[in-house]
Design a protein around this motif. Sequence first.
Motif, PDB file in Angstrom:
ATOM      1  N   LEU A  75     -29.358 -49.895 -22.244  1.00 18.50           N
ATOM      2  CA  LEU A  75     -29.488 -49.198 -20.967  1.00 18.50           C
ATOM      3  C   LEU A  75     -30.610 -48.157 -20.978  1.00 18.50           C
ATOM      4  CD1 LEU A  75     -25.743 -48.597 -20.031  1.00 18.50           C
ATOM      5  CD2 LEU A  75     -27.326 -50.264 -19.039  1.00 18.50           C
ATOM      6  N   TYR A  76     -31.037 -47.721 -22.158  1.00 18.33           N
ATOM      7  CA  TYR A  76     -32.086 -46.705 -22.241  1.00 18.33           C
ATOM      8  C   TYR A  76     -33.433 -47.281 -21.816  1.00 18.33           C
ATOM      9  CZ  TYR A  76     -28.745 -44.378 -25.433  1.00 18.33           C
ATOM     10  OH  TYR A  76     -27.641 -43.810 -26.010  1.00 18.33           O
ATOM     11  N   THR A  77     -34.129 -46.549 -20.956  1.00 18.64           N
ATOM     12  CA  THR A  77     -35.500 -46.924 -20.599  1.00 18.64           C
ATOM     13  C   THR A  77     -36.503 -45.932 -21.182  1.00 18.64           C
ATOM     14  OG1 THR A  77     -35.357 -45.700 -18.509  1.00 18.64           O
ATOM     15  CG2 THR A  77     -34.776 -48.046 -18.456  1.00 18.64           C
ATOM     16  N   HIS A  78     -36.048 -44.745 -21.553  1.00 23.29           N
ATOM     17  CA  HIS A  78     -36.904 -43.713 -22.147  1.00 23.29           C
ATOM     18  C   HIS A  78     -36.949 -43.948 -23.657  1.00 23.29           C
ATOM     19  CE1 HIS A  78     -38.854 -39.815 -22.569  1.00 23.29           C
ATOM     20  NE2 HIS A  78     -37.958 -39.474 -23.485  1.00 23.29           N
ATOM     21  N   THR A  79     -37.855 -44.836 -24.087  1.00 23.29           N
ATOM     22  CA  THR A  79     -37.909 -45.236 -25.498  1.00 23.29           C
ATOM     23  C   THR A  79     -39.298 -45.076 -26.112  1.00 23.29           C
ATOM     24  OG1 THR A  79     -38.336 -47.524 -24.830  1.00 23.29           O
ATOM     25  CG2 THR A  79     -36.026 -46.902 -25.210  1.00 23.29           C
ATOM     26  N   LEU A  80     -40.223 -44.476 -25.378  1.00 23.07           N
ATOM     27  CA  LEU A  80     -41.608 -44.371 -25.829  1.00 23.07           C
ATOM     28  C   LEU A  80     -41.732 -43.661 -27.182  1.00 23.07           C
ATOM     29  CD1 LEU A  80     -44.555 -44.961 -25.038  1.00 23.07           C
ATOM     30  CD2 LEU A  80     -44.603 -42.708 -23.948  1.00 23.07           C
ATOM     31  N   GLU A  81     -40.898 -42.643 -27.416  1.00 25.28           N
ATOM     32  CA  GLU A  81     -41.004 -41.864 -28.652  1.00 25.28           C
ATOM     33  C   GLU A  81     -40.055 -42.335 -29.746  1.00 25.28           C
ATOM     34  OE1 GLU A  81     -41.302 -37.546 -28.175  1.00 25.28           O
ATOM     35  OE2 GLU A  81     -41.499 -37.913 -26.028  1.00 25.28           O
ATOM     36  N   GLY A 115     -20.181 -20.082 -38.211  1.00 28.39           N
ATOM     37  CA  GLY A 115     -21.601 -19.959 -38.457  1.00 28.39           C
ATOM     38  C   GLY A 115     -22.365 -20.468 -37.242  1.00 28.39           C
ATOM     39  N   ILE A 116     -23.631 -20.111 -37.154  1.00 32.01           N
ATOM     40  CA  ILE A 116     -24.489 -20.562 -36.055  1.00 32.01           C
ATOM     41  C   ILE A 116     -25.362 -21.687 -36.596  1.00 32.01           C
ATOM     42  CG2 ILE A 116     -26.236 -19.907 -34.357  1.00 32.01           C
ATOM     43  CD1 ILE A 116     -25.342 -16.967 -34.865  1.00 32.01           C
ATOM     44  N   TYR A 117     -25.426 -22.768 -35.833  1.00 28.83           N
ATOM     45  CA  TYR A 117     -26.167 -23.953 -36.267  1.00 28.83           C
ATOM     46  C   TYR A 117     -27.137 -24.429 -35.206  1.00 28.83           C
ATOM     47  CZ  TYR A 117     -22.839 -24.132 -40.014  1.00 28.83           C
ATOM     48  OH  TYR A 117     -22.093 -23.800 -41.104  1.00 28.83           O
ATOM     49  N   LEU A 118     -28.292 -24.850 -35.674  1.00 33.53           N
ATOM     50  CA  LEU A 118     -29.210 -25.633 -34.862  1.00 33.53           C
ATOM     51  C   LEU A 118     -28.821 -27.081 -35.127  1.00 33.53           C
ATOM     52  CD1 LEU A 118     -33.012 -25.305 -34.492  1.00 33.53           C
ATOM     53  CD2 LEU A 118     -31.972 -27.509 -34.957  1.00 33.53           C
ATOM     54  N   TRP A 119     -28.532 -27.793 -34.062  1.00 31.69           N
ATOM     55  CA  TRP A 119     -28.149 -29.199 -34.204  1.00 31.69           C
ATOM     56  C   TRP A 119     -29.349 -30.042 -33.816  1.00 31.69           C
ATOM     57  CZ3 TRP A 119     -22.760 -31.233 -32.323  1.00 31.69           C
ATOM     58  CH2 TRP A 119     -22.503 -32.455 -32.926  1.00 31.69           C
ATOM     59  N   GLU A 120     -30.020 -30.552 -34.825  1.00 29.06           N
ATOM     60  CA  GLU A 120     -31.188 -31.403 -34.606  1.00 29.06           C
ATOM     61  C   GLU A 120     -30.705 -32.819 -34.329  1.00 29.06           C
ATOM     62  OE1 GLU A 120     -34.470 -32.917 -33.758  1.00 29.06           O
ATOM     63  OE2 GLU A 120     -34.530 -30.783 -34.287  1.00 29.06           O
ATOM     64  N   HIS A 121     -31.173 -33.392 -33.220  1.00 26.98           N
ATOM     65  CA  HIS A 121     -30.732 -34.717 -32.819  1.00 26.98           C
ATOM     66  C   HIS A 121     -31.761 -35.810 -33.105  1.00 26.98           C
ATOM     67  CE1 HIS A 121     -27.331 -32.746 -31.050  1.00 26.98           C
ATOM     68  NE2 HIS A 121     -28.082 -32.077 -30.200  1.00 26.98           N
ATOM     69  N   ARG A 122     -32.959 -35.438 -33.563  1.00 27.37           N
ATOM     70  CA  ARG A 122     -33.986 -36.423 -33.916  1.00 27.37           C
ATOM     71  C   ARG A 122     -33.965 -36.639 -35.425  1.00 27.37           C
ATOM     72  NH1 ARG A 122     -38.201 -37.291 -30.102  1.00 27.37           N
ATOM     73  NH2 ARG A 122     -38.302 -39.225 -31.271  1.00 27.37           N
ATOM     74  N   HIS A 123     -34.472 -37.789 -35.864  1.00 23.20           N
ATOM     75  CA  HIS A 123     -34.482 -38.112 -37.295  1.00 23.20           C
ATOM     76  C   HIS A 123     -35.607 -37.410 -38.063  1.00 23.20           C
ATOM     77  CE1 HIS A 123     -31.315 -41.077 -37.156  1.00 23.20           C
ATOM     78  NE2 HIS A 123     -31.913 -41.690 -36.147  1.00 23.20           N
ATOM     79  N   ALA A 124     -36.750 -37.265 -37.457  1.00 19.76           N
ATOM     80  CA  ALA A 124     -37.930 -36.749 -38.152  1.00 19.76           C
ATOM     81  C   ALA A 124     -37.827 -35.241 -38.393  1.00 19.76           C
ATOM     82  CB  ALA A 124     -39.190 -37.051 -37.347  1.00 19.76           C
TER      83      ALA A 124
END
Length: 136
Positions: A75-81, A115-124
């Motif tokens: 269903l995703y169309t935003h796949t350029l990155e 604790g406070i966390y940054l939740w990174e959702h990208r792999h890189a």
Amino acid sequence: MIEQLTLNVSGQGLHSVTSMISEAILRLCRGQDGLCTLFIQHTSASLLVQENYDDSARRDLEHWLNRLVPEHDPLYTHTLEGSDDMPAHIKASLTATSLSIPIIDGQLALGSWQGIYLWEHRHAATRRNIIMHIGS
């Protein structure tokens, strides 16, 4: 008071930023009370307060969210990155991009196991900016 905090993250997952935030609070507040508002300037990462004692709680959260928002959904169309881009945007929209935490006597009023966390959702690996605003 406003300060921009920049950090490098190694990729997807929960990254503790508690000590970075606490050090800035100590330097800026000098024993004062107030409110710390944090805002992440990105659409594919988020912020949260979560358990800081048992790593399995964070791993379970990561696995649960990855199951809820899978990569390669047709269903995703935003796949350029890449295949992790649209899921990262969805995950950020389901979680928080800002937090407010009281400051008491110059310290964050976090609970014993928080604790406070940054939740990174990208792999890189990437660089992320958090804007910290301290008000009274």
